[in-house]
Each structure stands twice: as C-alpha cells, then as structure tokens.
Scaffold this motif. Sequence first.
Motif, mmCIF file in Angstrom:
data_model
loop_
_atom_site.group_PDB
_atom_site.id
_atom_site.type_symbol
_atom_site.label_atom_id
_atom_site.label_comp_id
_atom_site.label_asym_id
_atom_site.label_seq_id
_atom_site.Cartn_x
_atom_site.Cartn_y
_atom_site.Cartn_z
ATOM 1 N N SER A 130 0.987 -1.017 -0.092
ATOM 2 C CA SER A 130 0.051 -0.266 -0.087
ATOM 3 C C SER A 130 0.772 1.100 0.129
ATOM 4 C CB SER A 130 -0.700 0.609 0.958
ATOM 5 O OG SER A 130 -0.105 -0.249 2.962
ATOM 6 N N VAL A 155 2.524 0.939 -3.702
ATOM 7 C CA VAL A 155 1.490 1.039 -4.732
ATOM 8 C C VAL A 155 1.174 1.782 -3.941
ATOM 9 C CG1 VAL A 155 0.744 -0.324 -6.770
ATOM 10 C CG2 VAL A 155 3.127 -1.361 -5.617
ATOM 11 N N ASP A 157 -2.392 2.896 -5.216
ATOM 12 C CA ASP A 157 -3.550 2.553 -5.619
ATOM 13 C C ASP A 157 -4.861 2.861 -5.506
ATOM 14 O OD1 ASP A 157 -3.207 -0.029 -4.012
ATOM 15 O OD2 ASP A 157 -4.119 -1.462 -6.356
ATOM 16 N N ALA A 192 -5.717 -6.859 -5.438
ATOM 17 C CA ALA A 192 -4.783 -6.810 -5.655
ATOM 18 C C ALA A 192 -4.213 -8.232 -6.246
ATOM 19 C CB ALA A 192 -3.797 -5.861 -5.015
#
Length: 547
Positions: A196, A199, A201, A230
């Motif tokens: 987290s 990345v 996202d 993910a």
Amino acid sequence: MATGIELIISSICNVTFCQPVYDNPLLEKQASSSIDQYRDLIKEINGKHLKIGTYNNRPISWVERGEDGALIGRGVSFVLVDILQKRFNFTYEVVVPEKNFEIGGTKPEDSLIGLVNNSLVDMAAAFIPKLTRFHEMVRFSYDLDEGVWVMMLSRPKESAAGSGLLAPFNNAVWYLILVAVLSYGPCITLLTKLRSKLVPDGEKYIPMSPSFWFVYGAFIKQGTNLAPEANTTRVLFTTWWIFIILLSAFYTANLTAFLTLSKFTLDIESPQDLFKKNTRWVSAEGGAVQYVVSSPNEDIYYLSRMIATGRAEFRSMNSLYEFLPLVSGGAVLVEERIGIDELMYGDYQQKAREGVAEAERCTYVVAPNLFMSKLRGFAYPKNSQLAPLFDTVLTYVLQAGIVDYLEHRDLPSTKICPLDLQSKDRQLLNSDLYMTYMIMVTGLSAAVAVFIGEIMIKRYVIKDSKPKKPKRKKTKYEKNRHINSYDDTRPPPYDSIFGRSPKIKVNDTTKTKIINGREYLVIDAANGDTRLIPLRTPSAFLFRLDR
C-alpha cells in the motif's frame, strides 16, 4: 594324508613352479606330527573323568538334581557334551558356581569364568560371550553361535505415536504447522502494508486481526469476507489455501491408515531410548550385559551413567520368570533372545491353560532393535589341550545345523507375540478420541477466559481511560443515523434496499404522469431535479419510496 588346505596350495603350485605339498618331506613330517599329537590326546582323554562347569541359562544350559543328589546338566550345551563323550569316551561331573555368575564375585567359586580361570574345572559347557577381558582369562572354543541380547517390555495399550488425532504427524511436523499458522497472518499484514505504501492504488492494507482470522478460518476450511483486488494479496491467499488443501489431504489419509491398522510403535526401540527417556531397565547380575555396560571400550558404555542414578539394576535370579513382576511394573528386561523367546512362550502357554482370552495372552513384546550381539562358545583353561581336540567335532556339528536346531526345537516356528498382532478389526477407543475431548474443553475454557477479559477491559480499562462528557438528548436525526452507516465491505443492509430514504420526499401533493402508456410519479429530488418513478411494475421495488 594331506589336509584340504594343503591340497589347495598343492594345486596352485602344480600350475606354477612348486611341487605338490604332500610330496614335501618337511610338511609331511609336520602333518604327521600333528596327527600323532591328535592321537595322543585321544588316548589321554579316553576313560578320563572331567569336571565340567556350567550355570543356569535356559535353554542353553541348566542343571537338575538326580535321585542320588548328583547334578545333571541339561540344555543345548550338554547335548554337545554328550556327543563329545561318545566320540572320546570320557566321564564327567557337573560343577556350578556359587552365585550363578558368568564373571564377578569376591572369589573364583562365585562365577563360571572364575572356575575356568583357576583350573577348578576342565571346561565350561555354556555359551559364554567372547569378550575382550574373557579372552585374557580363558581359552575359547570354536564359535558356536552369535548371541543376541534384546529388550523385553510390557506391551502398551496404545501406540507410542500418541492419540489418534495426533498420530498422522510427528511432533516436529505439528510444531512447524503451529509456527506457520501463527506467522502467516503477520506476513500478510506486513506485505499488504508494504504494498500500500509502494503502490498507492487506493487498496488499503489488511490489519492484523482480519489476517489472523483469515488464516485460522482457512485452516479449518471456512470462508472469508475479505475480497482482495491486488494480485499480490490474491497470491498470498491462494498460497495459503493450497497449503491447507495438501496438508488436509495428507492428514486425512494418514489418520485413516492409523485407525485402520493395528501396528504399534513402542516408546523404547533401542538402547539410546533407554538413556534419552531415562527408562528403568534390569538384567541378570554377573552377566555379559553388566560387564559390557561397565566397560569403557564398548559402544553402550553411556548406559553406565544409569547405574549410578539407580535407573539400571542387576539382580541375581534363579529363573527369568522372576523378572516378570518387574517388567509388568514398567521396567525393561535386557536378556539373551533365546531366553526371552522361551520366557514369552511359557507365559503365553500359562495364560492359555488358565483360560485367558486370545487377545490378552501377549502381554509382553520385544523391542525391534538389538541391545547388543556377541559371538559365544565353550571355555577352557589357558593351558588346556581340550580345545583343539573338541573343536574338530564341534565344527562338524555346527556346520550340520545341529546347534541352531537344538536352540529352537522347543519354540514354535512363528514369531512369538510379535509387535503387530495382525488384528482383523480396529475399534476406536476413548484414547483415540482423547484429543477431541481436550480440544473441546480447551476451547470452552479459552472462550470463558476471553469473555471475562472483554468484560474487565470494557468496564474498567476503557471506561476509565475515556473522558466523561455531559449527556445530552439525541435528536431525531441521530437516532436514525445508523440506517446508512454500514461497512462497504459487507453486504448492504435490507432496509437500504427496501427501506425509506431521506433524499426522496413523497407526500399527498406528489403528481403522477403517464408517458408511453405507463404511469410514473413525478418526484422532486433534494438537489432540485425531477425524477420519474414507474408505478405498478416490478422495477418500482428498486426505488425507495417514503410512504
């Protein structure tokens, strides 16, 4: 006449450059001298009266008293003595040591080796182990057999592998499974939190508590409400599921095999187990076992520490049957295999005569691994000339298989009370389900402990730590606030679909309008827009009306 070895050497020489051995005058003279000495020994022993020592070691040798009070030798050893007596025409009397020892005691008369070493007897008719120290004291005959010492113990009621639920895996596997269950949850939290941050996202990391309950739920084949998007998290979840599937398959197969078969695993299987588990064991006093354990040159010298602590004991017994109460009490008996086989067979026959059920007659069992093994033979004084004379006959007797036949002639051809009794059925006992009861009791106890802990924390810890605020009366909006406050990761509540919505206001002044033959409500939304809601159609249930 040339001997067999001389003929072999002569054949080799004939194809090279040597002359036949039996044509060599020097060797002919040596062979003739040996034959003359052999004939002189035969003449010397003819009609001679010998003293033959022995001791009680059934079924190899023991003594009985005749009607005239004289000792009569019995067993395999004296069958061989009778063969020698017929061949060389001598008479003999039997002499036994005072303490029935092979070696030891305070005086020579206490042990059989002492009698032979001090020339108190002409020979010892017993299968004596050829130990290093014995070679220094006596002269041995040709090897008659290889003595094997084993461990006899009381047959356990259940396998040493544990209860039925724990039997498929050993302790190391169970410990590794426990480590995997406790460590995989934190690994999921750590990796998802790291992802987290690297990345960004929008997918949040999985906290510790959901991770732990996912691992535990998958371990007992339960589902989860976590829905990772993910790929990294999905791979973590899939890896754990595959691990659980394979582990469950192996466990189920091995558990079925364990509950079906009746093979036992003993707690004591080798001399190392006696030392590691500090198990009490006993043996005959003054025997080869006591000497070997006390000798620093032997491999099992480490057991001598158990003698100092009292866990190993040597007792003087007239019969092996006197050791049975000690074995029934949990001790391990170390004795020569043939004696153990006769002891177990005699105990089995005694129980059969008493009417004991077939399944309960084999109360003793022999460990699968040997305690030790030694070559054995007759013993003579160092200066005795009987050894080469008697060995010529004993060699032929041994090669004919007579010794092996005599040792086992009174025993059955099948194995006596084997470890695997080959039972046709296998009924589950309470011992097999003991772990099931323990899990239930432990789970209930843990639930009660957690319940008490929650009450204590919420009433005394959290309550005291929060600052007190003045109470105020809740508004109507705050009372109904819980309708729309729910977690997005869970399914929506029922009233959010078919309940009321504060955003759409429906009252008596609301107008209807017909469009393309269908009737619609004209609704003024909160943002000022106009919405059309169909009436008397199934799709109308999808809209939240405030009526």
